[in-house]
Design a protein around this motif. Structure first.
Motif, mmCIF file in Angstrom:
data_model
loop_
_atom_site.group_PDB
_atom_site.id
_atom_site.type_symbol
_atom_site.label_atom_id
_atom_site.label_comp_id
_atom_site.label_asym_id
_atom_site.label_seq_id
_atom_site.Cartn_x
_atom_site.Cartn_y
_atom_site.Cartn_z
ATOM 1 N N SER A 1 0.831 -1.214 0.000
ATOM 2 C CA SER A 1 0.000 0.000 0.000
ATOM 3 C C SER A 1 0.858 1.253 0.000
ATOM 4 O O SER A 1 0.570 2.219 -0.702
ATOM 5 C CB SER A 1 -0.926 0.012 1.219
ATOM 6 N N ALA A 2 1.923 1.248 0.790
ATOM 7 C CA ALA A 2 2.822 2.405 0.842
ATOM 8 C C ALA A 2 3.494 2.639 -0.507
ATOM 9 O O ALA A 2 3.603 3.780 -0.978
ATOM 10 C CB ALA A 2 3.867 2.203 1.930
ATOM 11 N N PHE B 1 0.941 4.092 -2.914
ATOM 12 C CA PHE B 1 0.658 5.487 -2.563
ATOM 13 C C PHE B 1 1.770 6.407 -3.057
ATOM 14 O O PHE B 1 1.509 7.461 -3.632
ATOM 15 C CB PHE B 1 0.482 5.633 -1.043
ATOM 16 N N SER C 1 1.152 9.369 -5.876
ATOM 17 C CA SER C 1 1.367 10.769 -5.507
ATOM 18 C C SER C 1 2.492 11.381 -6.346
ATOM 19 O O SER C 1 2.421 12.539 -6.739
ATOM 20 C CB SER C 1 1.656 10.913 -4.016
#
Length: 135
Positions: free
Chosen positions: A16-17, A20, A24
């Motif tokens: 997930s990190a 993300f 971004s």
């Protein structure tokens, strides 16, 4: 069994990190690609970020200073909307009047002037035709 659950949860958090960070970073580096009339209709939407504009170099509008690498011209899109373009830098060999160009930079709606940091000129189709004939 408990260790497997912890490993799965940690793996999902790491995945997930990573996703993300990728999303971004992509959003921050996105540059809009629009035409002159779209920019003029809603200039405030595009003034905060760098943008790319496509259009044609208006015949008779080019002012070149090759020594100082300064270029001024009027860009026009297919709707007839026009804007002034200022560019300082290496002028592409393919740049000339009536050629399609893409400029990247910032727009000043008060003067209808686009200050370009990047200038790309589309190669004339005659070069493409010659390459096809050689095959």
């Amino acid at each position: 069994m408990k260790k497997k659950k912890i490993v799965v949860v940690v793996g999902l958090l790491i995945l997930s990190a990573i996703i993300f960070i990728m999303i971004s970073g992509f959003k921050q580096n996105t540059i809009y690609y629009i035409e002159v009339h779209e920019l003029q209709q809603n200039p405030d939407k595009f003034t905060k970020k760098g943008i790319r504009i496509s259009g044609d170099v208006l015949e008779g509008s080019v002012k070149k200073d090759e020594i100082n690498k300064h270029l001024e011209f009027v860009m026009m899109d297919k709707t007839g909307a026009k804007m002034n373009v200022l560019y300082n830098g290496i002028i592409p060999d393919a740049f000339k009047e009536s050629v399609q160009v893409i400029v990247e930079g910032k727009y000043d709606k008060n003067t209808n002037t686009f200050t370009a940091t990047t200038l790309l000129a589309k190669c004339p189709s005659k070069y493409e035709a010659e390459v096809e004939k050689q095959k």
